[in-house]
Design a protein around this motif. Structure first.
Motif, PDB file in Angstrom:
ATOM      1  N   PHE A 142      -7.305 -10.617   3.999  1.00 50.94           N
ATOM      2  CA  PHE A 142      -6.394 -11.622   3.457  1.00 50.94           C
ATOM      3  C   PHE A 142      -5.345 -11.988   4.516  1.00 50.94           C
ATOM      4  CE2 PHE A 142      -8.159  -9.516  -0.231  1.00 50.94           C
ATOM      5  CZ  PHE A 142      -8.329 -10.541  -1.154  1.00 50.94           C
ATOM      6  N   PRO A 143      -5.742 -12.740   5.541  1.00 54.19           N
ATOM      7  CA  PRO A 143      -4.833 -13.022   6.660  1.00 54.19           C
ATOM      8  C   PRO A 143      -3.619 -13.849   6.265  1.00 54.19           C
ATOM      9  CG  PRO A 143      -6.846 -14.325   6.836  1.00 54.19           C
ATOM     10  CD  PRO A 143      -7.075 -13.324   5.745  1.00 54.19           C
ATOM     11  N   ALA A 144      -3.646 -14.526   5.130  1.00 57.44           N
ATOM     12  CA  ALA A 144      -2.491 -15.317   4.703  1.00 57.44           C
ATOM     13  C   ALA A 144      -1.503 -14.500   3.886  1.00 57.44           C
ATOM     14  CB  ALA A 144      -2.954 -16.528   3.890  1.00 57.44           C
ATOM     15  N   ALA A 145      -1.865 -13.284   3.528  1.00 62.91           N
ATOM     16  CA  ALA A 145      -0.992 -12.444   2.707  1.00 62.91           C
ATOM     17  C   ALA A 145      -0.087 -11.597   3.586  1.00 62.91           C
ATOM     18  CB  ALA A 145      -1.822 -11.543   1.808  1.00 62.91           C
ATOM     19  N   GLU A 146       1.099 -11.303   3.081  1.00 63.58           N
ATOM     20  CA  GLU A 146       1.985 -10.331   3.732  1.00 63.58           C
ATOM     21  C   GLU A 146       1.659  -8.962   3.165  1.00 63.58           C
ATOM     22  OE1 GLU A 146       6.705  -8.993   3.930  1.00 63.58           O
ATOM     23  OE2 GLU A 146       6.098 -10.760   2.778  1.00 63.58           O
ATOM     24  N   VAL A 147       1.264  -8.030   4.035  1.00 60.52           N
ATOM     25  CA  VAL A 147       0.854  -6.696   3.611  1.00 60.52           C
ATOM     26  C   VAL A 147       1.823  -5.673   4.187  1.00 60.52           C
ATOM     27  CG1 VAL A 147      -1.007  -4.993   3.570  1.00 60.52           C
ATOM     28  CG2 VAL A 147      -1.552  -7.445   3.555  1.00 60.52           C
ATOM     29  N   ILE A 148       2.308  -4.777   3.332  1.00 59.79           N
ATOM     30  CA  ILE A 148       3.221  -3.711   3.753  1.00 59.79           C
ATOM     31  C   ILE A 148       2.581  -2.372   3.417  1.00 59.79           C
ATOM     32  CG2 ILE A 148       5.494  -2.643   3.411  1.00 59.79           C
ATOM     33  CD1 ILE A 148       6.542  -5.398   2.571  1.00 59.79           C
ATOM     34  N   GLY A 149       2.550  -1.476   4.390  1.00 63.66           N
ATOM     35  CA  GLY A 149       2.111  -0.110   4.159  1.00 63.66           C
ATOM     36  C   GLY A 149       3.307   0.813   4.293  1.00 63.66           C
ATOM     37  N   VAL A 150       3.510   1.694   3.328  1.00 60.39           N
ATOM     38  CA  VAL A 150       4.671   2.590   3.362  1.00 60.39           C
ATOM     39  C   VAL A 150       4.194   4.030   3.245  1.00 60.39           C
ATOM     40  CG1 VAL A 150       5.027   2.353   0.855  1.00 60.39           C
ATOM     41  CG2 VAL A 150       6.915   3.113   2.320  1.00 60.39           C
ATOM     42  N   ASP A 151       4.805   4.900   4.044  1.00 60.23           N
ATOM     43  CA  ASP A 151       4.443   6.310   4.032  1.00 60.23           C
ATOM     44  C   ASP A 151       5.627   7.118   4.544  1.00 60.23           C
ATOM     45  OD1 ASP A 151       1.592   7.890   3.759  1.00 60.23           O
ATOM     46  OD2 ASP A 151       2.947   8.926   5.136  1.00 60.23           O
ATOM     47  N   ILE A 152       5.683   8.392   4.189  1.00 66.78           N
ATOM     48  CA  ILE A 152       6.756   9.273   4.652  1.00 66.78           C
ATOM     49  C   ILE A 152       6.586   9.635   6.119  1.00 66.78           C
ATOM     50  CG2 ILE A 152       5.570  11.394   3.973  1.00 66.78           C
ATOM     51  CD1 ILE A 152       9.383  10.654   3.848  1.00 66.78           C
ATOM     52  N   SER A 153       5.383   9.428   6.645  1.00 64.57           N
ATOM     53  CA  SER A 153       5.095   9.828   8.020  1.00 64.57           C
ATOM     54  C   SER A 153       4.650   8.629   8.850  1.00 64.57           C
ATOM     55  CB  SER A 153       3.985  10.885   8.023  1.00 64.57           C
ATOM     56  OG  SER A 153       3.777  11.404   9.315  1.00 64.57           O
ATOM     57  N   ASP A 176       0.862  -1.179   0.000  1.00 65.19           N
ATOM     58  CA  ASP A 176       0.000   0.000   0.000  1.00 65.19           C
ATOM     59  C   ASP A 176       0.899   1.230   0.000  1.00 65.19           C
ATOM     60  OD1 ASP A 176      -2.182   1.670   0.108  1.00 65.19           O
ATOM     61  OD2 ASP A 176      -2.476   1.459   2.272  1.00 65.19           O
ATOM     62  N   VAL A 177       0.945   1.935  -1.123  1.00 69.56           N
ATOM     63  CA  VAL A 177       1.857   3.069  -1.302  1.00 69.56           C
ATOM     64  C   VAL A 177       1.231   4.332  -0.722  1.00 69.56           C
ATOM     65  CG1 VAL A 177       3.047   4.493  -3.011  1.00 69.56           C
ATOM     66  CG2 VAL A 177       2.810   2.020  -3.378  1.00 69.56           C
ATOM     67  N   ALA A 178       2.015   5.046   0.109  1.00 71.30           N
ATOM     68  CA  ALA A 178       1.521   6.256   0.766  1.00 71.30           C
ATOM     69  C   ALA A 178       0.283   5.918   1.578  1.00 71.30           C
ATOM     70  CB  ALA A 178       1.262   7.367  -0.234  1.00 71.30           C
ATOM     71  N   CYS A 179       0.443   5.039   2.537  1.00 72.29           N
ATOM     72  CA  CYS A 179      -0.680   4.430   3.267  1.00 72.29           C
ATOM     73  C   CYS A 179      -1.354   5.362   4.254  1.00 72.29           C
ATOM     74  CB  CYS A 179      -0.207   3.172   3.984  1.00 72.29           C
ATOM     75  SG  CYS A 179       1.041   3.460   5.265  1.00 72.29           S
ATOM     76  N   GLY A 180      -0.758   6.518   4.555  1.00 69.63           N
ATOM     77  CA  GLY A 180      -1.408   7.479   5.442  1.00 69.63           C
ATOM     78  C   GLY A 180      -1.666   6.912   6.828  1.00 69.63           C
ATOM     79  N   THR A 181      -2.921   6.955   7.260  1.00 68.60           N
ATOM     80  CA  THR A 181      -3.269   6.475   8.598  1.00 68.60           C
ATOM     81  C   THR A 181      -3.163   4.959   8.720  1.00 68.60           C
ATOM     82  OG1 THR A 181      -5.635   6.152   8.168  1.00 68.60           O
ATOM     83  CG2 THR A 181      -4.911   8.377   8.795  1.00 68.60           C
ATOM     84  N   GLY A 182      -3.050   4.260   7.581  1.00 66.56           N
ATOM     85  CA  GLY A 182      -2.934   2.805   7.589  1.00 66.56           C
ATOM     86  C   GLY A 182      -4.258   2.080   7.557  1.00 66.56           C
ATOM     87  N   ILE A 183      -5.376   2.807   7.474  1.00 64.72           N
ATOM     88  CA  ILE A 183      -6.679   2.154   7.611  1.00 64.72           C
ATOM     89  C   ILE A 183      -6.961   1.201   6.455  1.00 64.72           C
ATOM     90  CG2 ILE A 183      -7.942   4.066   6.519  1.00 64.72           C
ATOM     91  CD1 ILE A 183     -10.197   3.526   8.589  1.00 64.72           C
TER      92      ILE A 183
END
Length: 372
Positions: A154-165, A138-145
């Motif tokens: 998708f509990p079996a997936a690896e999820v990455i959220g990235v943001d500058i803040s 998730d690019v520029a994920c912000g609050t992460g919601i």
């Protein structure tokens, strides 16, 4: 994996309950260069416009609710900048997000996430993903919601959220992690490592969309999907009820001018940059969908009415947060001038006789698989 057929969605038709046009009402801009745009009113204009008395026509339904990449993480990331009392990401790197990262603005962005979900019939993504998806960014994920909701789905997936803040919560699903990075710089993710990359609402924050899309393309696995939803800054009406020179009309015009001065366009939707940059990077476009996002509960359709209520709430509760950085630092307004303008904007947003909306565009691309 077979190629889904390409689709192009037309803009949704919004029908107001009633149509009564409202009456019509110079931005001296940044300190270094005044604007020559004749359609932009000066900041001083709004202090001279009287506030009309409250009438029964005004809607008060919400009166009371109202490394350059991953390796670069250091303690200085938490040294937030402060502009007129609002906090923004640290000055490390070259990122320029104009949205505050404080609790008040985070709440507005979370409400907008709900608006986005309502617009997509309860779905948080529209790409044709398989149930066994493995790795998601998730690019520029912000609050992460969004990332949190997706990780739960998708509990079996690896999820990455990235943001500058680093404004995301600490209590998150076990298959989710957040990283702090400037996504406008070269990425350090392994090539061909993600099944799906999601991005939304970065207008005005990206100096080179083509470069960003190339990084997305490189990081995706062949056959992987990239979904990008973007908003226009223009607030419009189909029936003439957004009058030229009104506070609602000026919102988009000032942001557009600010983007030109800042070198980060706010006209991603109008310029068709999503499709152009996707095609230039090598994606196959499988869906393009135009959406109208109502501001206020004026549509006749009940779902659109609900979308409009939440959308207005998100904007109303932090008008100043949306404006503060670009309109003061780039356009040269004072904090007090923004507060006066914001009062006029809130007043107009509550009028049932103004049928405002802003366009959004969602584009989904697929990275081609090698020819066999």
């Amino acid at each position: 994996m077979s190629d889904p057929p390409a689709k192009t969605g037309s803009a949704e038709h919004l029908s107001p309950g009633s149509i009564t046009p409202s009456p019509a009402p110079e931005l001296t801009t940044a300190a270094d260069a005044p604007t020559t745009n004749p359609h932009i009113l000066p900041a001083s204009h709004w202090a001279q416009v009287p506030h009309p008395e409250e009438t029964d026509d005004d809607d008060s339904a919400y009166g009371d609710d109202n490394a350059s990449s991953t390796a670069s993480l250091t303690a200085s990331i938490l040294e937030y900048r402060t502009v007129h009392g609002r906090t923004y990401h640290s000055e490390r790197g070259n990122a320029q997000s104009w949205n505050p990262n404080d609790a008040l603005h985070d709440e507005s962005m979370d409400i907008l996430h709900h608006v986005s979900t309502l617009m997509q019939d309860g779905k948080i993504y529209l790409a044709p993903l398989s149930d066994d998806i493995q790795r998601v960014l998730d690019v520029a994920c912000g609050t992460g919601i969004w990332a949190i909701d997706f990780a739960d789905l998708f509990p079996a997936a690896e999820v990455i959220g990235v943001d500058i803040s680093p404004q995301q919560p600490q209590w998150i699903p076990p298959n989710l992690k957040f990283e702090v990075d400037d996504v406008t710089q070269p990425w350090t993710y392994e090539p061909n490592s993600f099944d799906y990359i999601h991005l939304r609402w970065l207008t005005g924050s990206v100096p080179d969309w083509y470069a960003l899309y190339r990084e997305v393309f490189k990081a995706l696995k062949p056959g992987g999907y990239f979904e990008h939803k973007e908003s226009s800054c223009l607030l419009l009406s189909d029936d003439g009820t957004v009058v030229e020179g009104s506070a609602i009309d000026q919102w988009g015009k000032v942001f557009t001018e600010a983007g030109k001065k800042f070198g980060h366009t706010f006209s991603v939707v109008e310029e068709g940059l999503q499709r152009k940059a996707m095609e230039a990077a090598g994606f196959e476009i499988i869906e393009e969908r135009d959406m109208k996002t109502p501001l206020g509960p004026w549509p006749a359709d009940e779902n659109q009415k609900l979308i409009g209520q939440y959308n207005r709430l998100a904007i109303e509760q932090d008008v100043e947060g949306f404006l503060m950085y670009m309109w003061t630092m780039v356009m040269g307004w004072t904090r007090e001038e923004i507060q006066v303008y914001a009062a006029h904007l809130r007043r107009e947003l509550r009028s049932p006789n103004i049928h405002a909306y802003y366009p959004q565009k969602l584009v989904i691309g697929r990275k081609p698989e090698p020819a066999s």
